[in-house]
Design a protein around this motif. Sequence first.
Motif, mmCIF file in Angstrom:
data_model
loop_
_atom_site.group_PDB
_atom_site.id
_atom_site.type_symbol
_atom_site.label_atom_id
_atom_site.label_comp_id
_atom_site.label_asym_id
_atom_site.label_seq_id
_atom_site.Cartn_x
_atom_site.Cartn_y
_atom_site.Cartn_z
ATOM 1 N N SER A 9 -5.285 -36.968 -85.186
ATOM 2 C CA SER A 9 -5.193 -35.638 -85.774
ATOM 3 C C SER A 9 -6.327 -35.394 -86.760
ATOM 4 C CB SER A 9 -3.847 -35.484 -86.497
ATOM 5 O OG SER A 9 -3.786 -34.248 -87.183
ATOM 6 N N ASN A 11 -7.015 -31.842 -89.047
ATOM 7 C CA ASN A 11 -6.806 -30.430 -89.392
ATOM 8 C C ASN A 11 -6.061 -29.664 -88.304
ATOM 9 O OD1 ASN A 11 -8.037 -30.834 -91.845
ATOM 10 N ND2 ASN A 11 -9.996 -29.957 -91.244
ATOM 11 N N THR A 12 -4.953 -30.230 -87.857
ATOM 12 C CA THR A 12 -4.129 -29.579 -86.826
ATOM 13 C C THR A 12 -2.665 -29.540 -87.275
ATOM 14 O OG1 THR A 12 -3.903 -31.704 -85.688
ATOM 15 C CG2 THR A 12 -5.620 -30.216 -84.902
ATOM 16 N N TYR A 15 0.039 -27.454 -85.243
ATOM 17 C CA TYR A 15 0.073 -27.921 -83.857
ATOM 18 C C TYR A 15 0.645 -29.338 -83.761
ATOM 19 C CZ TYR A 15 -2.774 -23.866 -82.734
ATOM 20 O OH TYR A 15 -3.227 -22.580 -82.574
ATOM 21 N N LEU A 16 0.272 -30.197 -84.703
ATOM 22 C CA LEU A 16 0.763 -31.569 -84.669
ATOM 23 C C LEU A 16 2.276 -31.612 -84.818
ATOM 24 C CD1 LEU A 16 0.249 -34.611 -84.622
ATOM 25 C CD2 LEU A 16 -0.075 -34.515 -87.107
ATOM 26 N N SER A 41 -7.598 -35.381 -92.739
ATOM 27 C CA SER A 41 -7.436 -33.929 -92.676
ATOM 28 C C SER A 41 -7.413 -33.326 -94.076
ATOM 29 C CB SER A 41 -6.133 -33.569 -91.953
ATOM 30 O OG SER A 41 -6.187 -33.945 -90.594
ATOM 31 N N THR A 45 -2.122 -31.729 -93.369
ATOM 32 C CA THR A 45 -1.461 -32.146 -92.142
ATOM 33 C C THR A 45 -0.291 -33.091 -92.403
ATOM 34 O OG1 THR A 45 -3.442 -31.866 -90.779
ATOM 35 C CG2 THR A 45 -1.780 -33.394 -89.968
ATOM 36 N N ASN A 89 -3.237 -35.307 -77.221
ATOM 37 C CA ASN A 89 -3.872 -34.464 -78.228
ATOM 38 C C ASN A 89 -2.829 -33.832 -79.142
ATOM 39 O OD1 ASN A 89 -6.201 -35.023 -76.845
ATOM 40 N ND2 ASN A 89 -6.883 -32.900 -76.718
ATOM 41 N N ASP A 91 -2.848 -30.889 -80.307
ATOM 42 C CA ASP A 91 -2.661 -29.481 -79.966
ATOM 43 C C ASP A 91 -2.082 -29.317 -78.566
ATOM 44 O OD1 ASP A 91 -4.887 -30.363 -78.619
ATOM 45 O OD2 ASP A 91 -6.208 -28.746 -79.254
ATOM 46 N N VAL A 218 -8.467 -26.262 -80.906
ATOM 47 C CA VAL A 218 -8.067 -25.646 -82.163
ATOM 48 C C VAL A 218 -8.812 -26.222 -83.363
ATOM 49 C CG1 VAL A 218 -5.792 -25.089 -81.277
ATOM 50 C CG2 VAL A 218 -6.119 -27.240 -82.500
ATOM 51 N N THR A 219 -9.328 -27.439 -83.248
ATOM 52 C CA THR A 219 -10.017 -28.065 -84.375
ATOM 53 C C THR A 219 -11.274 -27.315 -84.759
ATOM 54 O OG1 THR A 219 -9.170 -30.228 -83.742
ATOM 55 C CG2 THR A 219 -11.075 -30.210 -85.185
#
Length: 332
Positions: A9, A11-12, A15-16, A41, A45, A89, A91, A218-219
Amino acid sequence: MDLSILIVSYNTKVYLQRCIESIFKSQTQFTYEVVVVDNNSTDGTLAGFAELPWYSKVRVIQNRYNYGFSVAMNQAYRVSRGRYVMSFNPDAEVFPDTLQRAVGYMELNPQVGKIGFATVEGNSRVLPTVVFRKYNQIDLWRIFVAAGEPMVTNEPRQVDWIFGTGLVIRRDALSAGKLYPENSFLFWEEYDLSRAIKNRNFEIHVVPSISITHHASVTFKKSRDRIQWARLLSHAHEWRVRSQHFGRLNAIVNSFLLLADNLLIYTGLWLKDKVLRRNDERWNEMIDRFARVRAGFIVLFSTPQKRLEINTNAMIFFNHGQKPPYPPITRD
């Protein structure tokens, strides 16, 4: 342990959480574990993890630096215990039956070392890229179409390569202590993984009847600088892989094709923007296409040494100007 789900991960945050929630909603008859490596991140996160009901079931490795995908995924791999390993992933999300069907397929096919699934992106359902073409496909007529192959049949089939997210790999088909080679900060790791699995005499299958969802890229969507570095990395590592697989001339020809394709698309979008009222979707696509054009020029006209330096410089960029030390080896 039957399955280890490994997630890197950066900066998600939202989504994570959705990704892991989808995993723990799965309907399975086997044991699995989730290992998350966070590459330093800055969006909080991990801040809310302790408040979530599945927090105690996730093993989290928190890095002080952004080591990129391959190094972080290997960190997760070294502490994992499953007979099968899922490279996933943050996302992306699984459906309730995805994990059960994936492990079931591997159990029934001991000759298979890696499988990939169909991907649902918006209203589209496509296969991961399973053909490493000698010459790039032209994007000009499919600017806003999802990547991958259109769905033709639900029958599984043997392929040479799988590029994409949600890969399930038999641990016996992997080298000890390493899932991915660490010569890439990001992109094209799947090529090296596929080649290593085939060299160990295992098959690679795509199984269209098993699906995941994916929110692509998305990153990098909200940062022009990150988009530029993503495109530089993608172009540089494609050059490396093509030179290795097809030869230097093929890398040159394909770089010209990519450059011309993206330049034409960018020009068309720019002209359309001058005539019509600006909208965010077109503007974001222009930013991305300009980044591809610039990356194409840099990679095509760089020396071999400069192309190698792109990977190192990207790592420095994502670590605010410093090159991180190699992370300490963590084992279970």
